[in-house]
Design a protein around this motif. Structure first.
Motif, short mmCIF file in Angstrom:
data_model
loop_
_atom_site.label_atom_id
_atom_site.label_comp_id
_atom_site.label_asym_id
_atom_site.label_seq_id
_atom_site.Cartn_x
_atom_site.Cartn_y
_atom_site.Cartn_z
N VAL A 141 0.86 -1.19 0.00
CA VAL A 141 0.00 0.00 0.00
C VAL A 141 0.89 1.23 0.00
O VAL A 141 1.75 1.38 0.89
N ARG A 142 0.70 2.08 -0.98
CA ARG A 142 1.51 3.30 -1.07
C ARG A 142 0.59 4.50 -1.27
O ARG A 142 -0.26 4.50 -2.17
N VAL A 143 0.75 5.49 -0.44
CA VAL A 143 0.02 6.75 -0.54
C VAL A 143 1.05 7.86 -0.63
O VAL A 143 1.80 8.09 0.34
N ASP A 144 1.08 8.53 -1.77
CA ASP A 144 2.07 9.58 -2.01
C ASP A 144 1.35 10.90 -2.26
O ASP A 144 0.50 10.99 -3.15
N ILE A 145 1.68 11.89 -1.45
CA ILE A 145 1.04 13.20 -1.57
C ILE A 145 2.08 14.19 -2.04
O ILE A 145 3.05 14.47 -1.33
N THR A 146 1.89 14.69 -3.24
CA THR A 146 2.78 15.70 -3.78
C THR A 146 2.06 17.04 -3.78
O THR A 146 0.96 17.18 -3.24
N GLY A 147 2.66 18.02 -4.41
CA GLY A 147 2.04 19.35 -4.41
C GLY A 147 0.81 19.43 -5.27
O GLY A 147 -0.03 20.30 -5.09
N ARG A 148 0.67 18.52 -6.23
CA ARG A 148 -0.44 18.62 -7.17
C ARG A 148 -1.41 17.45 -7.13
O ARG A 148 -2.54 17.58 -7.59
N ALA A 149 -0.97 16.29 -6.65
CA ALA A 149 -1.82 15.11 -6.76
C ALA A 149 -1.62 14.18 -5.58
O ALA A 149 -0.60 14.22 -4.88
N LEU A 150 -2.64 13.35 -5.37
CA LEU A 150 -2.59 12.25 -4.42
C LEU A 150 -2.51 10.97 -5.24
O LEU A 150 -3.37 10.70 -6.08
N VAL A 151 -1.46 10.20 -5.02
CA VAL A 151 -1.29 8.92 -5.71
C VAL A 151 -1.49 7.80 -4.70
O VAL A 151 -0.81 7.75 -3.66
N LEU A 152 -2.45 6.94 -4.99
CA LEU A 152 -2.78 5.83 -4.10
C LEU A 152 -2.60 4.54 -4.90
O LEU A 152 -3.19 4.39 -5.98
N GLU A 153 -1.81 3.63 -4.35
CA GLU A 153 -1.51 2.39 -5.08
C GLU A 153 -1.60 1.20 -4.13
O GLU A 153 -1.06 1.24 -3.02
N TRP B 6 -1.51 -7.75 -9.31
CA TRP B 6 -2.76 -7.03 -9.53
C TRP B 6 -2.61 -5.65 -8.89
O TRP B 6 -2.24 -5.54 -7.74
N GLN B 7 -2.90 -4.63 -9.66
CA GLN B 7 -2.61 -3.27 -9.21
C GLN B 7 -3.85 -2.40 -9.31
O GLN B 7 -4.60 -2.45 -10.29
N VAL B 8 -4.03 -1.61 -8.27
CA VAL B 8 -5.00 -0.50 -8.30
C VAL B 8 -4.19 0.78 -8.07
O VAL B 8 -3.59 0.94 -7.01
N ARG B 9 -4.15 1.61 -9.07
CA ARG B 9 -3.38 2.86 -8.98
C ARG B 9 -4.28 4.04 -9.36
O ARG B 9 -4.83 4.06 -10.47
N VAL B 10 -4.42 4.96 -8.45
CA VAL B 10 -5.32 6.09 -8.63
C VAL B 10 -4.55 7.38 -8.42
O VAL B 10 -3.77 7.50 -7.45
N GLU B 11 -4.75 8.33 -9.32
CA GLU B 11 -4.18 9.67 -9.17
C GLU B 11 -5.33 10.68 -9.08
O GLU B 11 -6.16 10.75 -9.99
N LEU B 12 -5.36 11.42 -7.99
CA LEU B 12 -6.40 12.41 -7.75
C LEU B 12 -5.77 13.79 -7.64
O LEU B 12 -4.86 13.98 -6.82
N PRO B 13 -6.23 14.75 -8.43
CA PRO B 13 -5.67 16.10 -8.31
C PRO B 13 -6.07 16.75 -6.99
O PRO B 13 -7.19 16.56 -6.50
N LEU B 14 -5.15 17.48 -6.41
CA LEU B 14 -5.42 18.15 -5.13
C LEU B 14 -6.00 19.53 -5.33
O LEU B 14 -6.48 20.13 -4.36
N ARG B 15 -6.02 20.05 -6.54
CA ARG B 15 -6.56 21.39 -6.79
C ARG B 15 -7.59 21.32 -7.89
O ARG B 15 -7.40 20.59 -8.85
#
Length: 384
Positions: free
Chosen positions: A322-334, A375-384
C-alpha cells in the motif's frame, strides 16, 4: 354527453372561477369610491407587479386554485429574480384582470338573461335587461332560454382553461430557475450514487473481512486464533454499523454535513482490519495527510477501502503493498498484490467500477488490472 358534462364534476372548474373572481373584488371596492374610473385598479397593478414577492403570491394562488391535483412544478413560487420575471408578473396581473372582468360579466349577465327569457315565455314583461327590455312576451322565448346557460358553461370552462394556460406561460419557471432545478436534480442523483458506493464499500469490506476471518478460524482449529478472529469480526462489524448509521443519517437529514465521513487520516482503521483478516501489508505513506482537501481525502479513503476489500476477497491472505504519495499537485494511491489466479470478471466488477467512478468524479485517473505480474490498483487524484 357524459364526457361533455364531466368538467362540471371537477373541483378545478369552480376553483378557477374563484381565482378569476378575486381581482374583481378589488375592482368592486374601487367602484364604491369612484364609479367613473374602473381602470384605476389595473393601473395600480403595474408597479405592484414589479415587487419580487408578488410573483410568489401569484404562484401560490395559481397552484392552489388553477392546478389542484396537477403537476405543480410548472408554476414557480419563487420571487422575481430578474427584470424579465417582473415584467412577466406585470403582464400576468393585467391578463388576470381582463379575464376576471370577462368572467364576471359572463357569470352575472348570462344567468340573468336566461331568467328573463323564461319570464317572456310565460307572459311576463322583462325587467330592465338590455336587449330584452322592449320585447313583447311570447312562448317561443322558452326555446332560447337554454342558450345563455350553454354559453355560461362554455365561458366558465373555457376561461378556466385559458387562465391556466396563461399561468403556465407567465408564472412558469424562468430559464435560470429551470437550470437551478436541473442542477439540483443532478446533485440528488449524484448523491444517491455516492451513497450507493458508500454502502457497497463499507458493508462489502465488513462482510469480506468477516467471511475471511470466519473461514480462517474454522480451518486453524486454534482457540487463540479464533478469539482474535472473532474480535476482528466484531470490530469490523461495529465500524460497518457506524458507517451504515451515518449514511442513513444523511438520507434522513439532507443538510447534514459530510465532514463526518472518514478520511485518509483514519486509514489506520482500514489497515488494522485488513491485517486482522490475515493480509500482510507493506505500507508506505509520504506527505502530510491532513493537508489533503476534504473531498479528495474522503474519496481516497473509500478507494483504499475497496482496494483492500478486493485483495481479501479475490486473493486472500497474501502480501500486499500500500503506497500513498502526496505531492504538491496530486494524491497517488496504489495497492498491489500477487496475481495468484485469474480474477473473475477482471476489471468489470462493481467495486472496480466504483473506484474508477470516484476518480473520474474528482478529475483523476484510475488503473485497475494486471501490472508486472501483480494485480494493481493505482489512482491519481488532483489536489486542486
Amino acid at each position: 354527453m357524459v364526457r361533455l358534462l364531466r368538467p362540471l364534476l371537477r373541483g378545478t372548474t369552480y376553483t378557477r372561477v374563484l381565482h378569476l373572481w378575486v381581482p374583481m373584488l378589488i375592482v368592486s371596492v374601487w367602484l364604491f369610491i369612484d364609479l367613473s374610473t374602473p381602470w384605476v385598479p389595473a393601473l395600480v397593478l403595474l408597479p405592484v407587479g414589479l415587487i419580487p414577492a408578488v410573483r410568489t403570491g401569484e404562484g401560490v394562488q395559481a397552484r392552489l386554485l388553477l392546478m389542484r391535483g396537477e403537476e405543480e412544478a410548472v408554476i414557480s413560487v419563487e420571487p422575481s429574480a430578474t427584470w424579465r420575471d417582473r415584467l412577466r408578473t406585470v403582464v400576468w396581473l393585467q391578463v388576470r384582470m381582463v379575464l376576471g372582468a370577462v368572467t364576471m360579466f359572463a357569470t352575472v349577465w348570462l344567468p340573468v338573461l336566461a331568467v328573463e327569457l323564461v319570464r317572456l315565455a310565460v307572459g311576463q314583461h322583462p325587467g330592465d335587461t338590455p336587449v330584452l327590455r322592449d320585447q313583447a312576451p311570447h312562448w317561443a322565448y322558452a326555446l332560447l332560454a337554454p342558450i345563455p346557460l350553454v354559453a355560461l358553461y362554455g365561458a366558465v370552462v373555457g376561461l378556466g382553461e385559458l387562465v391556466t394556460a396563461v399561468a403556465r406561460r407567465l408564472l412558469g419557471p424562468s430559464a435560470a430557475e429551470r437550470l437551478a432545478a436541473l442542477e439540483e436534480r443532478t446533485e440528488q442523483l449524484l448523491e444517491r450514487n455516492r451513497i450507493a458506493r458508500e454502502l457497497h464499500d463499507s458493508i462489502g469490506h465488513a462482510l469480506t473481512v468477516a467471511v475471511v476471518q470466519a473461514g480462517a478460524a474454522r480451518a486453524a482449529g486454534d482457540p487463540a486464533f479464533t478469539d482474535r478472529a472473532l474480535e476482528a469480526i466484531e470490530e469490523t462489524g461495529r465500524a460497518a454499523l457506524e458507517d451504515l448509521d451515518r449514511v442513513l443519517g444523511i438520507l434522513r437529514e439532507s443538510d447534514r454535513p459530510v465532514s463526518a465521513r472518514p478520511t485518509l487520516v483514519d486509514a489506520d482503521r482500514l489497515l488494522d482490519s485488513a491485517r486482522a483478516a490475515g493480509a500482510k501489508l507493506d505500507v508506505e505513506f509520504s506527505g502530510p495527510l491532513d493537508t489533503v482537501p476534504g473531498p479528495v481525502s474522503r474519496e481516497g479513503y473509500r478507494i483504499l477501502q475497496e482496494s483492500l476489500t478486493n485483495v481479501l476477497r479475490h486473493a486472500g491472505a497474501v502480501p500486499a503493498g500500500v503506497r500513498v504519495d502526496i505531492t504538491g499537485r496530486a494524491l497517488v494511491l496504489e495497492v498491489r498484490n500477487p496475481l495468484t489466479a485469474d480474477i473473475p470478471n477482471a476489471g468489470r466488477g462493481s467495486g472496480l467500477r466504483g473506484i474508477r467512478e470516484r476518480a473520474a468524479l474528482l478529475g483523476g485517473r484510475a488503473h485497475t488490472g494486471p501490472a508486472d505480474g501483480d494485480w494493481q490498483v493505482r489512482v491519481e487524484l488532483p489536489l486542486r
